[in-house]
Structures are given as C-alpha cells and as structure tokens.
Design a protein around this motif. Sequence first.
Motif, PDB file in Angstrom:
ATOM      1  N   SER A 102      -8.554  14.682  -2.578  1.00  0.00           N
ATOM      2  CA  SER A 102      -9.136  13.556  -1.859  1.00  0.00           C
ATOM      3  C   SER A 102     -10.331  12.960  -2.604  1.00  0.00           C
ATOM      4  N   ALA A 103     -11.183  13.821  -3.125  1.00  0.00           N
ATOM      5  CA  ALA A 103     -12.378  13.329  -3.823  1.00  0.00           C
ATOM      6  C   ALA A 103     -12.001  12.511  -5.058  1.00  0.00           C
ATOM      7  N   ILE A 104     -11.049  13.004  -5.827  1.00  0.00           N
ATOM      8  CA  ILE A 104     -10.642  12.283  -7.031  1.00  0.00           C
ATOM      9  C   ILE A 104      -9.926  10.985  -6.664  1.00  0.00           C
ATOM     10  N   ALA A 105      -9.100  11.039  -5.612  1.00  0.00           N
ATOM     11  CA  ALA A 105      -8.324   9.860  -5.216  1.00  0.00           C
ATOM     12  C   ALA A 105      -9.195   8.750  -4.627  1.00  0.00           C
ATOM     13  N   GLN A 106     -10.413   9.054  -4.215  1.00  0.00           N
ATOM     14  CA  GLN A 106     -11.288   8.044  -3.604  1.00  0.00           C
ATOM     15  C   GLN A 106     -11.952   7.128  -4.622  1.00  0.00           C
ATOM     16  N   ILE A 107     -11.789   7.401  -5.901  1.00  0.00           N
ATOM     17  CA  ILE A 107     -12.423   6.573  -6.932  1.00  0.00           C
ATOM     18  C   ILE A 107     -12.032   5.097  -6.804  1.00  0.00           C
ATOM     19  N   PRO A 108     -10.761   4.765  -6.556  1.00  0.00           N
ATOM     20  CA  PRO A 108     -10.445   3.339  -6.365  1.00  0.00           C
ATOM     21  C   PRO A 108     -11.185   2.712  -5.179  1.00  0.00           C
ATOM     22  N   ARG A 109     -11.417   3.475  -4.120  1.00  0.00           N
ATOM     23  CA  ARG A 109     -12.175   2.938  -2.977  1.00  0.00           C
ATOM     24  C   ARG A 109     -13.599   2.595  -3.391  1.00  0.00           C
ATOM     25  N   LEU A 110     -14.180   3.433  -4.237  1.00  0.00           N
ATOM     26  CA  LEU A 110     -15.526   3.161  -4.732  1.00  0.00           C
ATOM     27  C   LEU A 110     -15.538   1.862  -5.519  1.00  0.00           C
ATOM     28  N   LEU A 111     -14.541   1.674  -6.364  1.00  0.00           N
ATOM     29  CA  LEU A 111     -14.418   0.419  -7.111  1.00  0.00           C
ATOM     30  C   LEU A 111     -14.271  -0.764  -6.152  1.00  0.00           C
ATOM     31  N   GLY A 112     -13.457  -0.593  -5.103  1.00  0.00           N
ATOM     32  CA  GLY A 112     -13.296  -1.643  -4.098  1.00  0.00           C
ATOM     33  C   GLY A 112     -14.610  -1.971  -3.405  1.00  0.00           C
ATOM     34  N   SER A 113     -15.405  -0.949  -3.126  1.00  0.00           N
ATOM     35  CA  SER A 113     -16.712  -1.171  -2.488  1.00  0.00           C
ATOM     36  C   SER A 113     -17.653  -1.940  -3.404  1.00  0.00           C
ATOM     37  N   VAL A 114     -17.616  -1.614  -4.679  1.00  0.00           N
ATOM     38  CA  VAL A 114     -18.458  -2.341  -5.644  1.00  0.00           C
ATOM     39  C   VAL A 114     -18.034  -3.809  -5.706  1.00  0.00           C
ATOM     40  N   LEU A 144      -4.676  -6.427  13.097  1.00  0.00           N
ATOM     41  CA  LEU A 144      -5.425  -6.705  11.868  1.00  0.00           C
ATOM     42  C   LEU A 144      -5.784  -5.404  11.145  1.00  0.00           C
ATOM     43  N   GLY A 145      -6.179  -4.399  11.911  1.00  0.00           N
ATOM     44  CA  GLY A 145      -6.524  -3.107  11.319  1.00  0.00           C
ATOM     45  C   GLY A 145      -5.335  -2.463  10.628  1.00  0.00           C
ATOM     46  N   PHE A 146      -4.159  -2.561  11.257  1.00  0.00           N
ATOM     47  CA  PHE A 146      -2.969  -1.986  10.632  1.00  0.00           C
ATOM     48  C   PHE A 146      -2.601  -2.753   9.366  1.00  0.00           C
ATOM     49  N   ILE A 147      -2.662  -4.057   9.432  1.00  0.00           N
ATOM     50  CA  ILE A 147      -2.341  -4.868   8.246  1.00  0.00           C
ATOM     51  C   ILE A 147      -3.355  -4.610   7.135  1.00  0.00           C
ATOM     52  N   ALA A 148      -4.594  -4.331   7.512  1.00  0.00           N
ATOM     53  CA  ALA A 148      -5.624  -4.024   6.519  1.00  0.00           C
ATOM     54  C   ALA A 148      -5.337  -2.712   5.793  1.00  0.00           C
ATOM     55  N   ARG A 149      -4.465  -1.864   6.351  1.00  0.00           N
ATOM     56  CA  ARG A 149      -4.067  -0.623   5.674  1.00  0.00           C
ATOM     57  C   ARG A 149      -3.299  -0.911   4.381  1.00  0.00           C
ATOM     58  N   PHE A 150      -2.821  -2.149   4.229  1.00  0.00           N
ATOM     59  CA  PHE A 150      -2.099  -2.541   3.018  1.00  0.00           C
ATOM     60  C   PHE A 150      -3.047  -3.071   1.945  1.00  0.00           C
ATOM     61  N   ASP A 151      -4.299  -2.673   2.032  1.00  0.00           N
ATOM     62  CA  ASP A 151      -5.323  -3.023   1.058  1.00  0.00           C
ATOM     63  C   ASP A 151      -4.953  -2.435  -0.307  1.00  0.00           C
ATOM     64  N   VAL A 152      -5.181  -3.184  -1.360  1.00  0.00           N
ATOM     65  CA  VAL A 152      -4.846  -2.749  -2.717  1.00  0.00           C
ATOM     66  C   VAL A 152      -5.482  -1.394  -3.034  1.00  0.00           C
ATOM     67  N   PHE A 153      -6.745  -1.232  -2.678  1.00  0.00           N
ATOM     68  CA  PHE A 153      -7.449   0.001  -3.015  1.00  0.00           C
ATOM     69  C   PHE A 153      -7.002   1.166  -2.139  1.00  0.00           C
ATOM     70  N   THR A 154      -6.643   0.896  -0.908  1.00  0.00           N
ATOM     71  CA  THR A 154      -6.110   1.945  -0.037  1.00  0.00           C
ATOM     72  C   THR A 154      -4.756   2.419  -0.555  1.00  0.00           C
ATOM     73  N   LEU A 155      -3.906   1.488  -0.969  1.00  0.00           N
ATOM     74  CA  LEU A 155      -2.598   1.863  -1.510  1.00  0.00           C
ATOM     75  C   LEU A 155      -2.752   2.618  -2.831  1.00  0.00           C
ATOM     76  N   TRP A 156      -3.672   2.187  -3.660  1.00  0.00           N
ATOM     77  CA  TRP A 156      -3.936   2.866  -4.926  1.00  0.00           C
ATOM     78  C   TRP A 156      -4.395   4.304  -4.656  1.00  0.00           C
TER      79      TRP A 156
END
Length: 154
Positions: A51-63, A100-112
């Motif tokens: 989980s920790a390693i996989a969260q790196i794309p989320r960090l990029l998305g936050s930036v 909207l929340g469910f559709i937001a699950r298809f976020d590029v960074f979430t899928l990555w």
Amino acid sequence: VSVMTRSSSSNSNIGIYFAAPLLIFFAAVLIWLGAKLVSASVSFDRAMLISAIAQIPRLLGSVLTTAQGLLMDTTTIDSMHDVGYSPARFLDQDMSLQILGFIARFDVFTLWTTVLLGIGVAVIAKVPRGKGYAAAAIAWLIPGLFGLVSLLWS
C-alpha cells in the motif's frame, strides 16, 4: 478575497500529505482483505508495504492538484471534482454526491494506484498477476460500494 480563497484551497490540499499514513493503513486493510478473498497469502505488514509503495501516484496527483489550485482562478472551483482527474470533473456538480463519488473512483491516479496494488500482491504473494489484479479490484470496489449502498438506502 481571491487571495484568501487561493490560500484556503492550498491549505486544504496540504491535508492530504498528513492524511497519507491513514490512507496507507486503510488501503492495506482493503488489499489484505482482497488478497484473502482471492486466496493470495499476504500478511498485513506486507499489505502495508504494498500500500505504501502504491500510494506514490496519489502523492503525484496531490502535487498536481495543488499546482492547479495555485494556477487556476479559484472562484470557478465549486467542488473537489473540479480539480480532479476523473470523469466526474466533466459532470454536473448538482448530481447525487454518491454517484459523483463513485465516478470519481475512475480517477487516473486511483486507477494507477490500483494497478500497482495488483502487481504488489502478485509479486509478494507469488501468485499470477490475474489474482493480484483481482485482489486490487476488490480493494478498489469496496469504497465505491459504500457510496452506492448509501444511495440505495436514501
């Protein structure tokens, strides 16, 4: 007013950096559960590592979201979906929050992140990638189902 809005937008985006340990923990719980459901042997500490390693794309998305908040006219931002990277960005924001929340699950960074979770499960548990992706799909689907179930109950 514009400066205050821009500042408060930036401050709210900074919160994701402090929430990251909680996000890693909850993602680890979901990936551990998903791995159990597909018969992949992943201990909880290994699920935390994945989980920790996989969260790196989320960090990029936050930036990138923070950069958008600094560069955009913040008076045009009505919801978090307006600066997201999912199809929800292009939908009417008056739509049901659960949908909207469910559709937001298809976020590029979430899928990555989900793909990385699947690869991590496959590597750590030494199972075929299909099982790893199935475990990650379960972990991706569970939070979305909570929103849809709450929509059905209302």
